[in-house]
Design an enzyme around this catalytic site. Structure first.
Site, PDB file in Angstrom:
ATOM      1  N   GLU A  45      43.315  36.617  31.925  1.00  0.00           N
ATOM      2  CA  GLU A  45      44.067  37.371  32.929  1.00  0.00           C
ATOM      3  C   GLU A  45      45.438  36.738  33.128  1.00  0.00           C
ATOM      4  O   GLU A  45      45.617  35.523  32.951  1.00  0.00           O
ATOM      5  CB  GLU A  45      43.282  37.359  34.255  1.00  0.00           C
ATOM      6  CG  GLU A  45      43.978  38.121  35.377  1.00  0.00           C
ATOM      7  CD  GLU A  45      43.069  38.469  36.549  1.00  0.00           C
ATOM      8  OE1 GLU A  45      41.929  37.980  36.590  1.00  0.00           O
ATOM      9  OE2 GLU A  45      43.519  39.246  37.415  1.00  0.00           O
ATOM     10  N   ASN A 192      39.324  48.060  37.400  1.00  0.00           N
ATOM     11  CA  ASN A 192      38.575  46.816  37.604  1.00  0.00           C
ATOM     12  C   ASN A 192      38.293  46.665  39.094  1.00  0.00           C
ATOM     13  O   ASN A 192      39.190  46.852  39.918  1.00  0.00           O
ATOM     14  CB  ASN A 192      39.422  45.624  37.131  1.00  0.00           C
ATOM     15  CG  ASN A 192      38.853  44.295  37.611  1.00  0.00           C
ATOM     16  OD1 ASN A 192      37.840  43.830  37.092  1.00  0.00           O
ATOM     17  ND2 ASN A 192      39.489  43.690  38.608  1.00  0.00           N
ATOM     18  N   GLU A 193      37.075  46.317  39.413  1.00  0.00           N
ATOM     19  CA  GLU A 193      36.687  46.113  40.820  1.00  0.00           C
ATOM     20  C   GLU A 193      37.319  47.201  41.693  1.00  0.00           C
ATOM     21  O   GLU A 193      38.021  46.924  42.663  1.00  0.00           O
ATOM     22  CB  GLU A 193      37.030  44.693  41.295  1.00  0.00           C
ATOM     23  CG  GLU A 193      36.254  43.643  40.518  1.00  0.00           C
ATOM     24  CD  GLU A 193      36.243  42.242  41.123  1.00  0.00           C
ATOM     25  OE1 GLU A 193      37.003  41.974  42.058  1.00  0.00           O
ATOM     26  OE2 GLU A 193      35.450  41.418  40.638  1.00  0.00           O
ATOM     27  N   TYR A 259      29.437  36.060  40.042  1.00  0.00           N
ATOM     28  CA  TYR A 259      29.942  34.684  39.997  1.00  0.00           C
ATOM     29  C   TYR A 259      28.933  33.729  40.625  1.00  0.00           C
ATOM     30  O   TYR A 259      28.243  34.088  41.591  1.00  0.00           O
ATOM     31  CB  TYR A 259      31.273  34.579  40.762  1.00  0.00           C
ATOM     32  CG  TYR A 259      32.449  35.110  39.962  1.00  0.00           C
ATOM     33  CD1 TYR A 259      33.070  34.318  39.006  1.00  0.00           C
ATOM     34  CD2 TYR A 259      32.925  36.408  40.150  1.00  0.00           C
ATOM     35  CE1 TYR A 259      34.154  34.799  38.260  1.00  0.00           C
ATOM     36  CE2 TYR A 259      34.001  36.892  39.404  1.00  0.00           C
ATOM     37  CZ  TYR A 259      34.605  36.079  38.467  1.00  0.00           C
ATOM     38  OH  TYR A 259      35.656  36.548  37.727  1.00  0.00           O
ATOM     39  N   GLU A 315      32.606  39.857  34.000  1.00  0.00           N
ATOM     40  CA  GLU A 315      33.103  38.634  34.664  1.00  0.00           C
ATOM     41  C   GLU A 315      31.905  37.839  35.146  1.00  0.00           C
ATOM     42  O   GLU A 315      31.051  38.379  35.876  1.00  0.00           O
ATOM     43  CB  GLU A 315      34.020  38.966  35.848  1.00  0.00           C
ATOM     44  CG  GLU A 315      35.366  39.512  35.428  1.00  0.00           C
ATOM     45  CD  GLU A 315      36.331  39.716  36.588  1.00  0.00           C
ATOM     46  OE1 GLU A 315      36.212  39.016  37.610  1.00  0.00           O
ATOM     47  OE2 GLU A 315      37.208  40.593  36.449  1.00  0.00           O
TER      48      GLU A 315
HETATM   49  O1  AHR Z   1      38.477  36.247  37.613  1.00  0.00           O
HETATM   50  C1  AHR Z   1      39.242  36.232  38.769  1.00  0.00           C
HETATM   51  C2  AHR Z   1      39.132  37.530  39.587  1.00  0.00           C
HETATM   52  O2  AHR Z   1      37.830  37.698  40.037  1.00  0.00           O
HETATM   53  C3  AHR Z   1      39.425  38.798  38.831  1.00  0.00           C
HETATM   54  O3  AHR Z   1      40.767  39.076  38.765  1.00  0.00           O
HETATM   55  C4  AHR Z   1      38.728  39.831  39.651  1.00  0.00           C
HETATM   56  O4  AHR Z   1      38.301  40.923  38.904  1.00  0.00           O
HETATM   57  C5  AHR Z   1      37.579  39.069  40.280  1.00  0.00           C
HETATM   58  O5  AHR Z   1      37.514  39.274  41.636  1.00  0.00           O
END
Ligand code: AHR
Length: 512
Positions: A45, A192-193, A259, A315
Site C-alpha cells: 500500500e 476496499n473496506e 488482523y 488482509e
Molecule cells: O493494512 C492497513 C490498513 O488496514 C488498510 O489500508 C485497510 O484496508 C485496513 O484497515
C-alpha cells in the site's frame, strides 16, 4: 478469584508440569486438495515507507536499484516466490486516482495521503511502475479499485488502460506513455473496506454499487478479470450474508480482513516488549481466524453450494503499536519470533479451507505492519515472518495432506484454547512430502511421533527457525538474531517419523 488470574495459573501449571512433552500426528497421504499458491499473497500500500523507500527509490537514488526498484529488496522478494501482489491499498485505494500516476513523473500531481499521516504522495510510483514490478517478480497483479471517492468511468477506464490491446482510447494513452502491449491483469478489487475507510457504506447499498461497477469493468482482448467484492471485517457475518444474497452472481471472489490485534482503540501493545501471557494471547487470537473463516464459509455455502465464489483473506497479520520515534500513521513495526508463529499458525489453518479460501495477502510486504522486510537508507533486514514465508513456500501448489494432531492444549486469555503443536503437510508434484511443525510452548520441547505409514521414503532433511527469546528480532546492526538453521532432530524409522521439536520453534521437514 478473578478469571484472568485463574487462566494465568492454569497456563503456568500446564507449562511447568513436565519439561518433555509428547504429541502424535497421523498424516493422511491421500489428500486431494491443492494449496493454491495465492495463499502466499502479499499486499503493498502507499502507506509509510512500503512503496517509497521500501520497494521504490527511483532511478537516481544512491541506493542500488534496478530501474528505480531497490535491488536488495527485489532479490529477497524473488526468493519468496510471491504469487500475487495487491496494490495500491487498503484505505489508500479509495482515494487514489490512477490518472495522477501515469505519464512523465515530473508532471504528475501531488496529493495528500489522508489515511496515512498526511504524507505528501508525489505519484512517482503508479500503474506502470506497479505492473512492471509484478512482471519482475513474476507474480499476478491484484488491483484494488477506487469505489469510495472515484467513479464507475474512472475504474472502467483504468481496466481499459491496463488490459486493452486494440485501438481504444485508453490503450492509445498507454502507448503514448511507453507501454505498447497490454498487461495481463486478473484480480480486480472493487473497493476496499467499503463499510469503513472505503465509503462507510451499508452492505445493501454497497452490494448494488458493486454490481454497477462490476458491469462496466470489461474483459479486453483475451484478458479475463476476476472481480472481487469488498468483504467483511472479521466478525461481521451480516456483510457476507448481504453480499452473497444480492451480488454473488457478479463476483468471482469476496474478500475478508482479519488482523491479530488487541482492539482498534487504545494501545495495541509493543511489537517487541511482551510477556508470555501476551504471547499466548496473541496466538489464541491468531488461531481464532479458523472460527471466523468457518462462519463466513458457512454463509457462502448456503448461497453458493457449488463453491463458485471464492473467499479471499486479502488482509491479515499482526498489528502492534508503531515503533517509538517513527512517523505517526506509517504503521512501522518490528517483528519477533511471536510474529513468526502468527504466520506459521495462520498458514496451517489456511491450508485446511482452500476449497473456498483461495487467496490470502499478508499486510504488508515491506516496512508496514507484519512485513517481510524492513529497510533504511543503508540496507534491509529480513524479519522472522520472511523466514516463515520462505520455509513454507514448498507448500505452494502442493497437495494438502490432512493431519490428525493429538497434543496438549492450554487455556489462554479471552476464553480461548491453544494447542501447543500446530502443523501442516503437503505432497509436491515431485513426490516430496513436506511437514511444517510449530511448537508454540515457550519452555518445553516436544517429542512428536508422526505416522507416515504407506510412504516409501528414505531421507529426511529439515530447517528450523527459533531464537533464545520470544521477543528476539532482527535489526540493521544484528540482522541474523532470528534466522533459519539446519534441523537434525527428525529420524525416520519404518513409516514413523520421530521429531524432537525444541521449545518455541518452527520447522519444515522434507521427506523423500
Ligand atoms: O493494512 C492497513 C490498513 O488496514 C488498510 O489500508 C485497510 O484496508 C485496513 O484497515
Amino acid at each position: 478469584m478473578k478469571k484472568s488470574i485463574l487462566v494465568s495459573i492454569c497456563a503456568l501449571l500446564a507449562l511447568s508440569a513436565n519439561a518433555q512433552k509428547n504429541a502424535s500426528i497421523k498424516v493422511d497421504l491421500e489428500g486431494n486438495q491443492i494449496i493454491p499458491k495465492e495463499i502466499y499473497g502479499q499486499f503493498a500500500e502507499h502507506l509509510g515507507t512500503c512503496i517509497y523507500g521500501g520497494l521504490w527509490v527511483g532511478e537516481n537514488s544512491a541506493i542500488p536499484n534496478q530501474n528505480g526498484y531497490r535491488s536488495d529488496v527485489l532479490n529477497a522478494l524473488k526468493d519468496l516466490k510471491i504469487p500475487v501482489l495487491r496494490w495500491p491499498g487498503g484505505c489508500f485505494a479509495d482515494e487514489y486516482h490512477w490518472m495522477d500516476g501515469i505519464g512523465p513523473r515530473e508532471n504528475r500531481p501531488k496529493m495528500v495521503n489522508n489515511n496515512w499521516g498526511g504524507t505528501i504522495e508525489d505519484n512517482s510510483f503508479g500503474t506502470h511502475e506497479f505492473l512492471n514490478l509484478c512482471e519482475i517478480l513474476e507474480c499476478e497483479p491484484y488491483i484494488s479499485g477506487n469505489v469510495g471517492s472515484g467513479t464507475v468511468e474512472e475504474l472502467a477506464k483504468w481496466v481499459e488502460y491496463m488490459t486493452s490491446d486494440g485501438d481504444s482510447p485508453m490503450a492509445r494513452l498507454r502507448r503514448q506513455n511507453g507501454r505498447d502491449k497490454a498487461w495481463n491483469v486478473k484480480y480486480l478489487g472493487v473497493g476496499n473496506e467499503s463499510w469503513g475507510c472505503g465509503g462507510s457504506m451499508r452492505p445493501e447499498y454497497y452490494a448494488d454499487l458493486y454490481r454497477r461497477y462490476a458491469t462496466y469493468c470489461r474483459n479486453y482482448d483475451g484478458n479475463h478479470l476476476y472481480k472481487i467484492a469488498s468483504g467483511a471485517s472479521d466478525y461481521d457475518y451480516n456483510w457476507t450474508e448481504v453480499l452473497m444474497d444480492r451480488a454473488r452472481n457478479h463476483m468471482q471472489g469476496l474478500s475478508l480482513h482479519y488482523y491479530t490485534v488487541k482492539g482498534w482503540s487504545g494501545s495495541k501493545g509493543a511489537a517487541t516488549i511482551f510477556d508470555k501471557d501476551d504471547y499466548y494471547w496473541t496466538l489464541g487470537k491468531c488461531r481464532e481466524v479458523e472460527d471466523v473463516l468457518k462462519k463466513h464459509i458457512a454463509i457462502m455455502d448456503k448461497y453458493d453450494p457449488k463453491k463458485r465464489v471464492n473467499l479471499l483473506l486479502d488482509e491479515w497479520g499482526t498489528w502492534w503499536d508503531e515503533e517509538p520515534g517513527t512517523i505517526g500513521g506509517h504503521l512501522y513495526q518490528q517483528n519477533t519470533l511471536r510474529d513468526a508463529f502468527v504466520a506459521s499458525l495462520s498458514f496451517d489453518i489456511f491450508h485446511k479451507y482452500t476449497e473456498r479460501l483461495t487467496m490470502a495477502n499478508i499486510a504488508q510486504i515491506v516496512n508496514v505492519l507484519q512485513s517481510m522486510i524492513l529497510t533504511n537508507d543503508k540496507g534491509m533486514v529480513l524479519t522472522p515472518t520472511y523466514h516463515v514465508f520462505k520455509m513454507y513456500a514448498v507448500h505452494q501448489d502442493a497437495t494438502h495432506l490432512p493431519l490428525d494432531i493429538k497434543c496438549e492444549e492450554m487455556p489462554v486469555r479471552d476464553n480461548r484454547t491453544l494447542p501447543l503443536i500446530s502443523a501442516t503437510a503437503s505432497k509436491g508434484k515431485d513426490g516430496i512430502v513436506h511437514i511444517s511443525l510449530s511448537n508454540v510452548d515457550a519452555d518445553n520441547a516436544q517429542n512428536i511421533t508422526i505416522d507416515l505409514s504407506g510412504l516409501k521414503a528414505k531421507t529426511v532433511t529439515g530447517e528450523i527457525l527459533t531464537s533464545k527469546n520470544l521477543t528476539d528480532y532482527n535489526t540493521f546492526e544484528n540482522p541474523n538474531v532470528v534466522n533459519v538453521k539446519e534441523f537434525k532432530g527428525a529420524k525416520l524409522n519404518k513409516g514413523t517419523l520421530e521429531v524432537k521439536l525444541p521449545a518455541k520453534s518452527i520447522v519444515t521437514i522434507a521427506i523423500k
